[in-house]
Design a protein around this motif. Structure first.
Motif, PDB file in Angstrom:
ATOM      1  N   UNK A 282      -3.338  -8.806   4.756  1.00  0.00           N
ATOM      2  CA  UNK A 282      -2.586  -8.281   4.242  1.00  0.00           C
ATOM      3  C   UNK A 282      -2.656  -8.005   2.705  1.00  0.00           C
ATOM      4  N   UNK A 283      -2.352  -6.797   2.399  1.00  0.00           N
ATOM      5  CA  UNK A 283      -2.268  -6.342   0.861  1.00  0.00           C
ATOM      6  C   UNK A 283      -1.177  -5.794   0.202  1.00  0.00           C
ATOM      7  N   UNK A 284      -0.759  -6.198  -0.936  1.00  0.00           N
ATOM      8  CA  UNK A 284       0.473  -6.180  -1.463  1.00  0.00           C
ATOM      9  C   UNK A 284       0.504  -5.683  -2.978  1.00  0.00           C
ATOM     10  N   UNK A 285       1.575  -5.168  -3.437  1.00  0.00           N
ATOM     11  CA  UNK A 285       2.042  -4.761  -4.826  1.00  0.00           C
ATOM     12  C   UNK A 285       0.910  -3.754  -5.348  1.00  0.00           C
ATOM     13  N   UNK A 286       0.978  -2.680  -4.832  1.00  0.00           N
ATOM     14  CA  UNK A 286       0.283  -1.694  -5.343  1.00  0.00           C
ATOM     15  C   UNK A 286       0.735  -1.270  -6.666  1.00  0.00           C
ATOM     16  N   UNK A 287      -0.249  -0.787  -7.676  1.00  0.00           N
ATOM     17  CA  UNK A 287      -0.091  -0.377  -9.011  1.00  0.00           C
ATOM     18  C   UNK A 287      -0.817   0.827  -9.161  1.00  0.00           C
ATOM     19  N   UNK A 288      -0.396   1.948  -9.695  1.00  0.00           N
ATOM     20  CA  UNK A 288      -1.308   2.906 -10.248  1.00  0.00           C
ATOM     21  C   UNK A 288      -1.432   3.610 -11.643  1.00  0.00           C
ATOM     22  N   UNK A 289      -2.354   3.635 -12.159  1.00  0.00           N
ATOM     23  CA  UNK A 289      -2.394   4.052 -13.690  1.00  0.00           C
ATOM     24  C   UNK A 289      -1.643   5.464 -13.810  1.00  0.00           C
ATOM     25  N   UNK A 290      -1.438   5.721 -14.993  1.00  0.00           N
ATOM     26  CA  UNK A 290      -0.714   7.099 -15.266  1.00  0.00           C
ATOM     27  C   UNK A 290      -1.457   8.051 -14.990  1.00  0.00           C
ATOM     28  N   UNK A 291      -2.979   8.149 -15.068  1.00  0.00           N
ATOM     29  CA  UNK A 291      -3.699   9.256 -14.717  1.00  0.00           C
ATOM     30  C   UNK A 291      -4.104   9.345 -13.252  1.00  0.00           C
ATOM     31  N   UNK A 292      -3.536   8.625 -12.479  1.00  0.00           N
ATOM     32  CA  UNK A 292      -3.905   8.300 -11.004  1.00  0.00           C
ATOM     33  C   UNK A 292      -5.131   8.268 -10.771  1.00  0.00           C
ATOM     34  N   UNK A 293      -5.996   7.600 -11.245  1.00  0.00           N
ATOM     35  CA  UNK A 293      -7.336   7.503 -11.019  1.00  0.00           C
ATOM     36  C   UNK A 293      -7.787   6.171 -10.610  1.00  0.00           C
ATOM     37  N   UNK A 294      -6.861   5.349 -10.985  1.00  0.00           N
ATOM     38  CA  UNK A 294      -6.773   3.743 -10.648  1.00  0.00           C
ATOM     39  C   UNK A 294      -5.838   3.088  -9.905  1.00  0.00           C
ATOM     40  N   UNK A 295      -5.970   2.448  -8.960  1.00  0.00           N
ATOM     41  CA  UNK A 295      -4.998   1.668  -7.979  1.00  0.00           C
ATOM     42  C   UNK A 295      -5.437   0.188  -8.029  1.00  0.00           C
ATOM     43  N   UNK A 296      -4.551  -0.660  -8.101  1.00  0.00           N
ATOM     44  CA  UNK A 296      -4.633  -2.073  -8.313  1.00  0.00           C
ATOM     45  C   UNK A 296      -3.614  -2.604  -7.314  1.00  0.00           C
ATOM     46  N   UNK A 297      -4.279  -3.663  -6.565  1.00  0.00           N
ATOM     47  CA  UNK A 297      -3.212  -4.290  -5.297  1.00  0.00           C
ATOM     48  C   UNK A 297      -3.988  -5.894  -5.380  1.00  0.00           C
ATOM     49  N   UNK A 298      -2.940  -6.623  -4.668  1.00  0.00           N
ATOM     50  CA  UNK A 298      -3.090  -8.053  -4.518  1.00  0.00           C
ATOM     51  C   UNK A 298      -3.763  -8.087  -2.803  1.00  0.00           C
ATOM     52  N   UNK A 299      -4.546  -8.844  -2.659  1.00  0.00           N
ATOM     53  CA  UNK A 299      -4.907  -9.187  -1.186  1.00  0.00           C
ATOM     54  C   UNK A 299      -5.584 -10.555  -0.868  1.00  0.00           C
ATOM     55  N   UNK A 300      -5.454 -10.908   0.295  1.00  0.00           N
ATOM     56  CA  UNK A 300      -5.914 -11.989   0.874  1.00  0.00           C
ATOM     57  C   UNK A 300      -7.102 -11.627   1.835  1.00  0.00           C
ATOM     58  N   UNK A 301      -7.578 -10.565   1.821  1.00  0.00           N
ATOM     59  CA  UNK A 301      -8.787  -9.898   2.680  1.00  0.00           C
ATOM     60  C   UNK A 301      -9.967 -10.654   2.044  1.00  0.00           C
TER      61      UNK A 301
END
Length: 424
Positions: A282-301
């Motif tokens: 599972x992966x959770x808690x997506x975040x996206x930078x203002x410019x839309x280029x970077x997506x961050x998330x947390x995962x146990x994978x």
């Protein structure tokens, strides 16, 4: 991240956003304002408490949570069950919360949901232009999404014109100018085939239209949440989840991160390996930078990139343009951590770390530097969590919540408080 969720159901508010706004325009006076004592002065790193009463005294009657700070640092929004922050606050705390907006330049405090009457309100977010605040509010048993215009006090409902059966909304995210509102739409009837607990929508406040942003699920029992929208309103990151697992990565894959490009219609899974294999957990808690280029998330994978400890969850950073993905370790290189917020260009992350050293840190992905932003009065790390709007654009100020009593002097209310850390 201290998330409390609303509930689906039917509501009595069915008027258009314009009609609701007309009724509520000018209701700022009903919300009330107050002037607090002068904030903690000085220069250099320091911590101050934000959720204080007009006379500067501690909040009493309930805890304060879900702090958000405008990119320029002027405004701080939070929700609280305290009953002494403004005169006339008749919401029955501590379970029922109000949304407050602190103007750090003028020293005033507003209760944004006051015109809506009794009912819980929470999860505020502030647009990058500092002119709009969106939040959840419960009216007649159903949660809805409202947008508050800071200059005029105008209040507008955003969760309108969804698909049949969808009557409520929660967890908003705003584009930089407040025109677009991404939110979780809740259905008040039996879920549609293959779906479980909601869809992601985007409201265009200028045209008065709403469109679906989440993908159509391929298997039954899928639901969507955690929307985050880019500054221009063109991309939305969100989570797809299942109560029973069985995602594209296998039976342990109970949640995945997706990115919707609203201009091209492309739907892309983000929590994959560099060559496109889906995450196996599972992966959770997506975040996206203002410019839309970077997506961050947390995962146990464990297959996204090699991990040193298979018992932990890690932070991952995806470059949407190149497809490159990297793992971000916690403090000292090996501490468990989760990402709470991201800077506008993706360089800075706000992490809360656990293990040997609990605490909240700003991590510079370019230099690798970690800066503690939740020290106690003795300078050592203290446990704290922040929301996706917990950091200014330059990373020089951070807002967060903590139940601990030794982040500032004189903390005797035995409640969770909202704090502002000046990094430098």
């Amino acid at each position: 991240m201290g998330v409390r969720t609303g509930r689906g159901g039917s509501g009595r508010r069915t008027a258009s956003g314009a009609a609701v706004a007309a009724v509520l325009a000018g209701a700022l006076a009903a919300g009330g304002t107050g002037t607090p004592a002068v904030a903690a002065g000085g220069h250099g790193p320091r911590t101050e408490r934000v959720n204080t009463a007009p006379d500067g005294s501690e909040a009493v009657g309930g805890g304060s949570y879900n702090a958000a700070i405008s990119p320029d640092g002027r405004y701080v929004a939070f929700d609280s069950g305290a009953d002494n922050l403004l005169p006339g606050d008749d919401n029955p705390g501590p379970i029922v919360h109000d949304v407050f907006l602190r103007d750090r330049r003028t020293g005033t405090l507003r209760r944004l949901n006051a015109p809506l009457g009794p009912g819980n309100a929470d999860f505020a977010t502030i647009s990058a232009d500092s002119r709009h605040v969106a939040f959840n509010a419960e009216t007649n048993g159903t949660y809805h999404v409202y947008v508050y215009e800071v200059r005029t006090g105008r209040l507008e409902r955003a969760d309108l014109d969804m698909d049949a059966g969808f009557t409520g909304g929660e967890t908003p995210s705003l584009s930089a100018d407040g025109r677009y509102v991404a939110f979780l739409g809740r259905q008040g009837t039996v879920p549609p085939p293959n779906e479980d607990l909601g869809r992601i929508y985007v409201r265009d406040r200028k045209t008065g239209t709403t469109r679906r942003a989440s993908r159509i699920p391929a298997k039954e029992g899928r639901g969507y949440d955690s929307p985050r929208i880019s500054a221009d309103g063109g991309k939305v990151a969100y989570r797809e989840r299942s109560r029973r697992g069985g995602g594209p990565g296998g039976e342990r894959d109970w949640a995945d991160i997706h990115l919707a490009d609203l201009r091209t219609g492309e739907q892309r899974q983000i929590d994959t390996t560099a060559d496109g294999l889906p995450a196996t957990s599972g992966s959770t808690d997506p975040l996206i930078s203002a410019d839309g280029r970077t997506v961050v998330f947390n995962s146990a994978a464990k297959n996204i990139v090699p991990v040193p400890d298979e018992a932990r969850s890690y932070v991952f950073v995806r470059d949407v343009r190149s497809g490159a993905i990297r793992r971000v370790d916690g403090i000292d290189g090996n501490q468990y951590a989760e990402a709470d917020a991201i800077g506008p260009d993706g360089r800075l992350l706000l992490l809360h770390s656990a293990g040997v050293e609990y605490g909240l840190y700003v991590k510079d992905l370019k230099t690798g530097k970690d800066t503690l932003v939740s020290p106690g009065t003795d300078g050592r790390p203290r446990a704290a969590t922040a929301g996706p709007d917990g950091m200014t654009a330059d990373g020089r100020a951070v807002v967060f919540e903590s139940h601990l009593a030794d982040l500032v002097g004189g903390d005797t209310n035995h409640e969770s408080d909202v704090f502002l850390r000046h990094v430098r």
